[in-house]
Design an enzyme around this catalytic site. Structure first.
Site, mmCIF file in Angstrom:
data_model
loop_
_atom_site.group_PDB
_atom_site.id
_atom_site.type_symbol
_atom_site.label_atom_id
_atom_site.label_comp_id
_atom_site.label_asym_id
_atom_site.label_seq_id
_atom_site.Cartn_x
_atom_site.Cartn_y
_atom_site.Cartn_z
ATOM 1 C CG HIS A 46 -16.010 -9.186 10.113
ATOM 2 N ND1 HIS A 46 -14.892 -8.397 10.266
ATOM 3 C CD2 HIS A 46 -16.752 -9.028 11.243
ATOM 4 C CE1 HIS A 46 -14.954 -7.778 11.439
ATOM 5 N NE2 HIS A 46 -16.065 -8.147 12.046
ATOM 6 N NE ARG A 69 -3.405 2.782 0.557
ATOM 7 C CZ ARG A 69 -2.941 4.007 0.250
ATOM 8 N NH1 ARG A 69 -1.738 4.145 -0.302
ATOM 9 N NH2 ARG A 69 -3.678 5.073 0.487
ATOM 10 C CG LEU A 116 -5.096 -7.593 7.971
ATOM 11 C CD1 LEU A 116 -4.018 -7.681 9.041
ATOM 12 C CD2 LEU A 116 -6.487 -7.771 8.583
#
Length: 209
Positions: A110, A62, A93
Site C-alpha cells: 500500500h 469480477r 484493485l
C-alpha cells in the site's frame, strides 16, 4: 539456502510492481520465481508485459461472479494449480479473500504508512493527492498481510521518506514507489527465509540466523 519461493502475482494495471519483482529475481536479489500472473482486467499493459516475459497469465473479471467469495475462489484455484506458495497483490484493485493455503500467505503493498491514508477508496494517486492536501511531512509504503478488510492485516514492512513543501503529488508518488521497490522484495524474503509468523493479529519477525 532456502528453496525458491513461488509467487502468484495479482495485478490490475501496468504491472510496474510486477516488473520490479521480475527484475529482482533476474538479478539474483530475490530468491523467488513467478509462478503465474493474474489480472482483474484483460486489456492492461501488465498482462501484455507478463505474457511477453513468458509467464502464465490469466485475466479474471469480477463481473463474472456473484460475489467476492466466488471471484476469490477462482483466483485461488489458478494460484494453487500453478504451485504458488505466496500470493502477492501488486496494484490489485479488487477484493481478494485469501483462503486455504493462502490464508496467511497473501500480502499487499500500500502506498502510504498504514493506518494513515488507507482503506476503501485509498489507492494509487488518490493516496498521494490526499497526503499532499494534508501537507504531510513524511509518507511511505506498507506491506501487510491480506485479510477480509481493506488494509487491516498485520503490518510486515514499512519504509518512509521525507516530503518537502515544494513536492507535488507526482513527486510524492515517485518517492514512495522507490520505497515500494525495496519493501516488497524485503517482505517476500521474510517468507522465503521462513522468518515470519503471525500471532494475535501481529507479525513477528525472527532475526536472520
Amino acid at each position: 539456502m532456502n528453496a525458491t519461493l513461488r509467487l502468484g502475482v495479482l495485478i490490475s494495471g501496468g504491472g510496474t510492481t510486477f516488473l520490479n519483482l521480475h527484475e529482482h529475481i533476474q538479478s539474483g536479489r530475490l530468491n523467488a520465481e513467478i509462478a503465474c500472473v493474474v489480472s482483474s482486467r484483460r486489456k492492461v499493459a501488465g498482462v501484455t508485459r507478463a505474457r511477453d516475459l513468458g509467464y502464465p497469465t490469466f485475466a479474471v473479471a469480477r463481473s463474472k461472479y456473484e460475489d467476492d467469495a466466488g471471484f476469490s475462489a477462482a483466483i485461488t484455484k489458478i494460484l494453487s494449480d500453478h504451485g504458488a506458495e505466496l500470493a502477492v497483490l501488486a496494484g490489485f484493485l479488487k477484493i481478494y479473500l485469501p483462503s486455504g493455503p493462502f490464508a496467511q500467505r497473501c500480502i499487499n503493498i500500500h502506498p502510504a504508512l498504514i493506518p494513515a491514508f488507507c482503506g476503501k477508496g485509498f489507492y494509487g494517486n488518490r493516496v498521494h493527492q490526499a497526503v499532499w492536501e494534508r501537507s504531510c511531512k513524511i509518507s511511505g509504503c506498507t506491506v501487510h498481510l491480506v485479510n477480509e478488510h481493506y488494509d487491516e492485516g498485520p503490518i510486515i514492512v514499512q519504509k518512509s521518506c521525507t516530503i518537502h513543501d515544494q513536492d507535488s503529488p507526482e513527486d510524492i508518488r515517485r518517492k514512495v514507489f522507490e520505497l515500494e521497490c525495496e519493501a516488497l522484495p524485503e517482505a517476500i524474503t521474510l517468507f522465503a527465509e521462513d522468518r515470519i509468523r503471525f500471532e494475535a493479529g501481529r507479525s513477528i519477525i525472527s532475526p536472520r540466523s
